[in-house]
Design a protein around this motif. Structure first.
Motif, PDB file in Angstrom:
ATOM      1  N   ASP A  57       0.828  -1.206   0.000  1.00 25.49           N
ATOM      2  CA  ASP A  57       0.000   0.000   0.000  1.00 25.49           C
ATOM      3  C   ASP A  57       0.863   1.256   0.000  1.00 25.49           C
ATOM      4  O   ASP A  57       0.543   2.234  -0.681  1.00 25.49           O
ATOM      5  CB  ASP A  57      -0.935   0.006   1.212  1.00 25.49           C
ATOM      6  CG  ASP A  57      -1.978  -1.097   1.155  1.00 25.49           C
ATOM      7  OD1 ASP A  57      -2.107  -1.770   0.107  1.00 25.49           O
ATOM      8  OD2 ASP A  57      -2.665  -1.302   2.179  1.00 25.49           O
ATOM      9  N   ALA A  60       2.111   1.751  -3.438  1.00 22.46           N
ATOM     10  CA  ALA A  60       1.025   2.263  -4.279  1.00 22.46           C
ATOM     11  C   ALA A  60       0.850   3.762  -4.081  1.00 22.46           C
ATOM     12  O   ALA A  60       0.743   4.526  -5.050  1.00 22.46           O
ATOM     13  CB  ALA A  60      -0.281   1.529  -3.960  1.00 22.46           C
ATOM     14  N   GLU A  61       0.839   4.193  -2.839  1.00 24.23           N
ATOM     15  CA  GLU A  61       0.656   5.615  -2.535  1.00 24.23           C
ATOM     16  C   GLU A  61       1.830   6.451  -3.032  1.00 24.23           C
ATOM     17  O   GLU A  61       1.631   7.529  -3.578  1.00 24.23           O
ATOM     18  CB  GLU A  61       0.473   5.800  -1.035  1.00 24.23           C
ATOM     19  CG  GLU A  61      -0.824   5.221  -0.518  1.00 24.23           C
ATOM     20  CD  GLU A  61      -0.862   5.092   0.992  1.00 24.23           C
ATOM     21  OE1 GLU A  61       0.017   5.657   1.683  1.00 24.23           O
ATOM     22  OE2 GLU A  61      -1.782   4.418   1.490  1.00 24.23           O
ATOM     23  N   ASP A  64       1.939   6.068  -7.129  1.00 23.67           N
ATOM     24  CA  ASP A  64       0.717   6.258  -7.905  1.00 23.67           C
ATOM     25  C   ASP A  64       0.351   4.981  -8.666  1.00 23.67           C
ATOM     26  O   ASP A  64       0.043   5.007  -9.849  1.00 23.67           O
ATOM     27  CB  ASP A  64       0.855   7.456  -8.850  1.00 23.67           C
ATOM     28  CG  ASP A  64      -0.490   7.924  -9.375  1.00 23.67           C
ATOM     29  OD1 ASP A  64      -1.492   7.771  -8.655  1.00 23.67           O
ATOM     30  OD2 ASP A  64      -0.546   8.425 -10.513  1.00 23.67           O
ATOM     31  N   LEU A  65       0.418   3.840  -7.958  1.00 17.79           N
ATOM     32  CA  LEU A  65       0.034   2.543  -8.501  1.00 17.79           C
ATOM     33  C   LEU A  65      -1.261   2.091  -7.843  1.00 17.79           C
ATOM     34  O   LEU A  65      -1.624   2.574  -6.775  1.00 17.79           O
ATOM     35  CB  LEU A  65       1.110   1.495  -8.200  1.00 17.79           C
ATOM     36  CG  LEU A  65       2.500   1.716  -8.746  1.00 17.79           C
ATOM     37  CD1 LEU A  65       3.464   0.714  -8.119  1.00 17.79           C
ATOM     38  CD2 LEU A  65       2.501   1.583 -10.246  1.00 17.79           C
ATOM     39  N   ASP A  66      -1.931   1.125  -8.449  1.00 13.55           N
ATOM     40  CA  ASP A  66      -3.075   0.542  -7.764  1.00 13.55           C
ATOM     41  C   ASP A  66      -2.554  -0.436  -6.707  1.00 13.55           C
ATOM     42  O   ASP A  66      -1.454  -0.976  -6.823  1.00 13.55           O
ATOM     43  CB  ASP A  66      -4.033  -0.143  -8.749  1.00 13.55           C
ATOM     44  CG  ASP A  66      -3.419  -1.357  -9.406  1.00 13.55           C
ATOM     45  OD1 ASP A  66      -3.585  -2.465  -8.859  1.00 13.55           O
ATOM     46  OD2 ASP A  66      -2.769  -1.192 -10.458  1.00 13.55           O
ATOM     47  N   LYS A  67      -3.345  -0.634  -5.656  1.00 16.14           N
ATOM     48  CA  LYS A  67      -2.900  -1.444  -4.521  1.00 16.14           C
ATOM     49  C   LYS A  67      -2.551  -2.870  -4.921  1.00 16.14           C
ATOM     50  O   LYS A  67      -1.569  -3.427  -4.448  1.00 16.14           O
ATOM     51  CB  LYS A  67      -3.953  -1.452  -3.420  1.00 16.14           C
ATOM     52  CG  LYS A  67      -3.970  -0.191  -2.604  1.00 16.14           C
ATOM     53  CD  LYS A  67      -4.924  -0.320  -1.428  1.00 16.14           C
ATOM     54  CE  LYS A  67      -4.884   0.940  -0.585  1.00 16.14           C
ATOM     55  NZ  LYS A  67      -5.727   0.822   0.606  1.00 16.14           N
ATOM     56  N   GLU A  68      -3.355  -3.497  -5.773  1.00 17.00           N
ATOM     57  CA  GLU A  68      -3.081  -4.888  -6.143  1.00 17.00           C
ATOM     58  C   GLU A  68      -1.741  -5.025  -6.848  1.00 17.00           C
ATOM     59  O   GLU A  68      -0.973  -5.938  -6.558  1.00 17.00           O
ATOM     60  CB  GLU A  68      -4.206  -5.464  -6.996  1.00 17.00           C
ATOM     61  CG  GLU A  68      -3.935  -6.876  -7.500  1.00 17.00           C
ATOM     62  CD  GLU A  68      -3.486  -7.870  -6.410  1.00 17.00           C
ATOM     63  OE1 GLU A  68      -2.625  -8.724  -6.724  1.00 17.00           O
ATOM     64  OE2 GLU A  68      -3.974  -7.815  -5.272  1.00 17.00           O
ATOM     65  N   SER A  69      -1.445  -4.136  -7.773  1.00 17.36           N
ATOM     66  CA  SER A  69      -0.165  -4.196  -8.482  1.00 17.36           C
ATOM     67  C   SER A  69       1.000  -4.016  -7.514  1.00 17.36           C
ATOM     68  O   SER A  69       2.004  -4.726  -7.592  1.00 17.36           O
ATOM     69  CB  SER A  69      -0.096  -3.121  -9.569  1.00 17.36           C
ATOM     70  OG  SER A  69      -1.066  -3.353 -10.551  1.00 17.36           O
ATOM     71  N   ARG A  71       0.968  -4.542  -4.207  1.00 22.37           N
ATOM     72  CA  ARG A  71       1.059  -5.685  -3.295  1.00 22.37           C
ATOM     73  C   ARG A  71       1.683  -6.891  -3.994  1.00 22.37           C
ATOM     74  O   ARG A  71       2.435  -7.651  -3.375  1.00 22.37           O
ATOM     75  CB  ARG A  71      -0.324  -6.048  -2.750  1.00 22.37           C
ATOM     76  CG  ARG A  71      -0.830  -5.054  -1.727  1.00 22.37           C
ATOM     77  CD  ARG A  71      -2.198  -5.420  -1.230  1.00 22.37           C
ATOM     78  NE  ARG A  71      -2.647  -4.496  -0.192  1.00 22.37           N
ATOM     79  CZ  ARG A  71      -3.719  -4.684   0.558  1.00 22.37           C
ATOM     80  NH1 ARG A  71      -4.461  -5.771   0.392  1.00 22.37           N
ATOM     81  NH2 ARG A  71      -4.053  -3.800   1.465  1.00 22.37           N
TER      82      ARG A  71
END
Length: 106
Positions: A57, A60-61, A64-69, A71
């Motif tokens: 997470d 991601a923050e 600027d990625l989505d959380k699944e990618s 993780r």
């Protein structure tokens, strides 16, 4: 599970570490967590107040990625695959330790 992302308000010597050095240390931590699948996320949360998902997470923050990618980067595989291979249900004691530990986070 939520993970604290508060930043310190005062100058921190951690901020003076060269980004390449910090990145190398972070990669070593992630590789160790990939290797140590026996260290359950619930136990990491109970001891340290963060886990693999938290690291993902934070990536991601910051990136600027989505959380699944993000993780999946930490897990070394899609999260669903990691869960199928390594996840075990948390005991009431583990959940209580996690809650106590999370209360200590800033």
């Amino acid at each position: 599970m939520s993970c604290s992302d508060d930043q310190p308000m005062t100058a921190d010597p951690l901020d003076s570490i060269d980004d390449a050095v910090a990145a190398a240390a972070f990669r070593r931590l992630v590789r160790l967590l990939r290797h140590r699948s026996d260290a359950a996320n619930i136990d990491l949360m109970g001891l340290a107040g963060f886990c693999r998902n938290c690291l993902g997470d934070w990536i991601a923050e910051a990136g600027d990625l989505d959380k699944e990618s993000a993780r999946a980067i930490v897990h070394g595989m899609p999260t669903a695959e990691w869960k199928a291979r390594f996840h075990v249900a948390a005991t009431p004691e583990q959940l209580a330790r996690m809650e106590e530990s999370m209360a200590k986070n800033p």
